[in-house]
Design an enzyme around this catalytic site. Structure first.
Site, short mmCIF file in Angstrom:
data_model
loop_
_atom_site.label_atom_id
_atom_site.label_comp_id
_atom_site.label_asym_id
_atom_site.label_seq_id
_atom_site.Cartn_x
_atom_site.Cartn_y
_atom_site.Cartn_z
N SER A 462 0.81 -1.21 0.00
CA SER A 462 0.00 0.00 0.00
C SER A 462 0.85 1.27 0.00
O SER A 462 1.51 1.58 -0.98
CB SER A 462 -0.97 -0.05 1.18
OG SER A 462 -1.99 0.90 1.05
N ASP A 473 10.38 5.69 -9.99
CA ASP A 473 9.98 6.42 -11.21
C ASP A 473 10.78 7.71 -11.39
O ASP A 473 11.08 8.11 -12.52
CB ASP A 473 8.48 6.73 -11.17
CG ASP A 473 7.62 5.50 -11.38
OD1 ASP A 473 8.16 4.49 -11.88
OD2 ASP A 473 6.44 5.53 -11.03
N LYS A 487 -0.83 -4.34 -3.20
CA LYS A 487 -2.12 -3.82 -2.74
C LYS A 487 -2.25 -2.38 -3.23
O LYS A 487 -1.77 -1.45 -2.61
CB LYS A 487 -2.20 -3.90 -1.22
CG LYS A 487 -3.62 -3.92 -0.65
CD LYS A 487 -4.24 -2.55 -0.57
CE LYS A 487 -5.56 -2.57 0.18
NZ LYS A 487 -6.20 -1.25 0.26
#
Length: 690
Positions: A462, A473, A487
């Site tokens: 999460s 990224d 998740k």
């Protein structure tokens, strides 16, 4: 067994039988609640799944499997009879018709009551189990079939009872005590069965539908809501473990950082709880119990002792159990706070000092925050403070350890990322109507601009995945470890007429456009995996929402991971094959996987004892190989090794163990970090001002 005790027990069982056979009917409000749940699921769930004949078919199968997951009680003839509803449950639910669900439960209840009574009768008849036969029990539930007849069920249950009996014998129970304990177990199961009411059945029935939408969508009855509220109350204490029902067992899903079980260090995710005892009292067998009843037994007053008999997931021979004692306590926010340490790494790349910040969860003192208390606690504030403290300690870089971090406040994942990158987007959220929000952003210049590495494992989930994905990224630092949990969904709580529906209404997407759902975050460099991705993680869950991708959002790339990763991996693999502690870990994990792959278990006592002995000797050989490679004297016997390495022998001794041995994966992350710095100009690893 004395005659008067036997008569008393029989009277008790007759009473239980009369209760268990009473048909359970639904309440007047439950049909209206069912209609409400169906409407919410079909209109608001992210998947927009239609309740039609296809879903009806799966719904029937899910419900039957939820009632009888091990295919132990119902017969194939029952399943064939239930098929008359396989294309009708959708239409019935839309009208609030619950008759099929309660009919199926009453048949299950009838079969289960009859079977449990037969088990007790068999055990009390003096039937002798032949533990010398060359026989085995299939443990693969995925391949299990419904018994074709009552006779086939008898054969299966004789094997199952025999395995339970043998397991107790191997745990040093006397034959009479083992038999008595099994009678008590089945008596307790009868009692549990008799206590199920319409609220329990309705919750199982509606959850069987909700689970088809995704694993995080569920219905909670009024009683379950109250139990959940109590569990969250600060006035209650326990051991600090998240539990779930798996088949007839209570399984540990996660150990809460900073809690009593975490501090003790024995109980692990995947362990199964066999019995629960209070203080010096004898433990009560809880196999087959309702989850909330097991939780009630484990809860208790601060500083009291709860005894658990557990079947460890790793580190023990198949089927063996051990007893542990845990002192109950409250789980304080401070115990879950981020912590730091300095590690030193020496290899052929040079000598390095790295600051390690361990973040167990993404926490926020909400009440203090909204009351504008300047002293409110949060993950971001604590990490910023720790980074400040490290500034004067001559470190070469920072490792953020997110292993076992199951998430927490999304806001904290956003503000924590803000400490390491300059202003820019961090995560995208798309709702069920495909509206994308990009409001979660870094709004300040980076606080820490030095070299960074992030550690993950399969239990990083999460909010952890949002942070790790953003760092990856932005090419701000390397992600090292295991593929994360996956998740990547957001749930909302919707009140219904009776109870509450938790429903998945949106998904997280990285700034690259990739979802964290199902796939998780794939590390740049993989470390040996403790957890089997086929068993642990979103991708292992039935009906998990799929991975997908939306448009990327423009974001800066720092190019701090623009290095030959293949060379880093090559050096890592070289250490993995040569370093004694890493080789030990790899050998242990291989043995663990081999054990998990076993699909049947012997019912022969001599063979089981031999298997347990061989397992212990194999683990001893792995340990002695490590010791020999490090110039240490090998252990002579399994008993010597176990005594010296028992947690009870030196509960405070863990931190005296050298880091490469105590946490070889963290030390190896330091080695990889050292390689990164060796391959790059130190100045190129700094985040430049925008």
């Amino acid at each position: 067994m004395p005659h008067f005790i036997r008569n008393t027990l029989c009277l008790l069982l007759l009473t239980l039988t009369s209760i268990a056979l009473a048909k359970v009917s639904y309440s007047p409000e439950q049909p209206k609640t069912a209609i409400e749940i169906v409407n919410e699921l079909t209109s608001k769930h992210y998947s927009k799944q239609v309740l039609d004949d296809g879903l009806s078919n799966r719904f029937l199968s899910q419900y039957v499997n939820n009632l009888d997951p091990a295919k132990s009680y119902l017969l194939q003839s029952d399943i064939d009879e239930f098929k008359r509803w396989e294309n009708e449950l959708d239409n019935m639910l839309k009208k609030g018709d619950l008759s099929a669900g309660f009919y199926i439960f009453n048949r299950y209840q009838e079969r289960a009551q009859s079977r449990l009574q037969a088990n007790i009768d068999l055990l009390e008849s003096g039937f002798e189990f032949d533990l010398t036969e060359d026989d085995s029990l299939n443990m693969d539930l995925e391949q299990a079939q419904w018994p074709a007849s009552a006779q086939a069920a008898d054969v299966f249950w004789k094997k199952r009872i025999k395995e339970s009996y043998l397991r107790l014998i191997l745990s040093d129970k006397e034959p009479d005590a083992a038999r008595s304990l099994l009678v008590k177990r089945y008596t307790n199961l009868l009692n549990q069965l008799s206590q199920r009411d319409s609220e329990d059945i309705f919750q199982i029935f509606m959850n069987s539908l909700a689970e088809l939408y995704d694993p995080h969508t569920s219905y909670m009855s009024p009683r379950s809501m109250e139990n959940f509220r109590i569990a969250m109350s600060l006035s209650l204490t326990g051991i600090g473990a998240v539990l779930q029902r798996e088949d007839e067992n209570t399984k540990v899903v996660r150990i809460i950082p900073g809690g009593p079980a975490d501090k003790q260090g024995i109980l692990k995710a995947g362990d199964k709880i066999i019995s629960v005892g209070q203080g010096e009292e004898e433990g009560v067998d809880v196999i087959g119990w309702r989850l909330d009843d097991v939780v009630d037994m484990i809860r208790g007053a601060k500083d009291t002792i709860v005894k658990l008999e557990i079947m460890p997931a790793v580190g023990e021979a198949a089927g063996s159990t051990r007893e542990i004692a845990i002192v109950r306590d409250k789980i304080q926010l401070e115990e879950q706070a981020a912590k730091s340490e300095i590690i030193e790494v020496k290899n052929d790349s040079g000598n390095y000092r790295f600051g390690v910040i361990t973040i167990p969860t993404f926490y926020l003192d909400v009440e203090a925050f909204y009351n504008r208390d300047p002293e409110f606690k949060s993950t971001t504030k604590d990490v910023q403070r720790l980074l400040g403290e490290m500034a004067d300690q001559n470190i070469d870089g920072v490792i953020l350890d997110l292993r076992n971090n199951g998430g927490g406040f999304l806001q904290e994942a956003t503000t924590l990322t803000d400490l390491f990158i300059d202003p820019g987007p961090i995560v995208q959220v798309r709702d069920a109507n495909e509206v994308v929000s990009r409001n979660h952003r870094s709004r300040y210049n980076a606080y820490y601009r030095g070299p960074l590495m992030v550690m993950t494992n399969r239990l990083s989930a999460s909010a952890s995945e949002i942070f790790a994905g953003a760092i990856q990224d932005y090419e701000r630092g390397f992600v090292v470890g295991e593929q994360t949990f996956g998740k990547g969904t957001v749930q909302i709580q919707l009140p219904v007429r009776e109870g509450q529906l938790k429903l998945t209404e949106s998904k997280f997407y990285r700034v690259s456009g990739e979802s964290t759902q199902n796939l998780g975050v794939v590390p740049d460099i993989e470390l040996p995996a403790f957890y089997d991705a086929e068993i642990v993680g979103e991708s292992s869950e039935k009906n998990a929402l799929p991975w997908d991708k939306i448009n990327a959002v423009p974001h800066r790339r720092y190019n701090l991971t623009d290095l030959p990763v293949d060379r880093l991996v090559e050096r890592h693999k070289s250490r993995l094959s040569q370093d004694p502690d890493l080789r030990y870990l790899s050998d242990e994990l291989t043995l663990m996987k081999e054990r998990r792959a076993q699909q049947s278990i012997s019912l022969n006592e001599e063979q089981r004892r031999q298997e347990a002995k061989e397992y212990d000797l194999t683990r001893l050989a792995i340990e002695n190989k490590r010791r020999s490679a490090k110039g240490l004297a090998p252990y002579e016997t399994v008993e010597e090794w176990q005594a010296e390495n028992s947690v009870d022998a030196d509960p405070d001794g863990e931190m005296t163990i050298p880091l490469p041995e105590r946490d070889p994966l963290l030390y190896e992350t330091g080695n990889i970090f050292a390689d990164v710095l060796l391959m790059s100009d130190a100045r190129s690893m700094l985040v430049q001002q925008p």
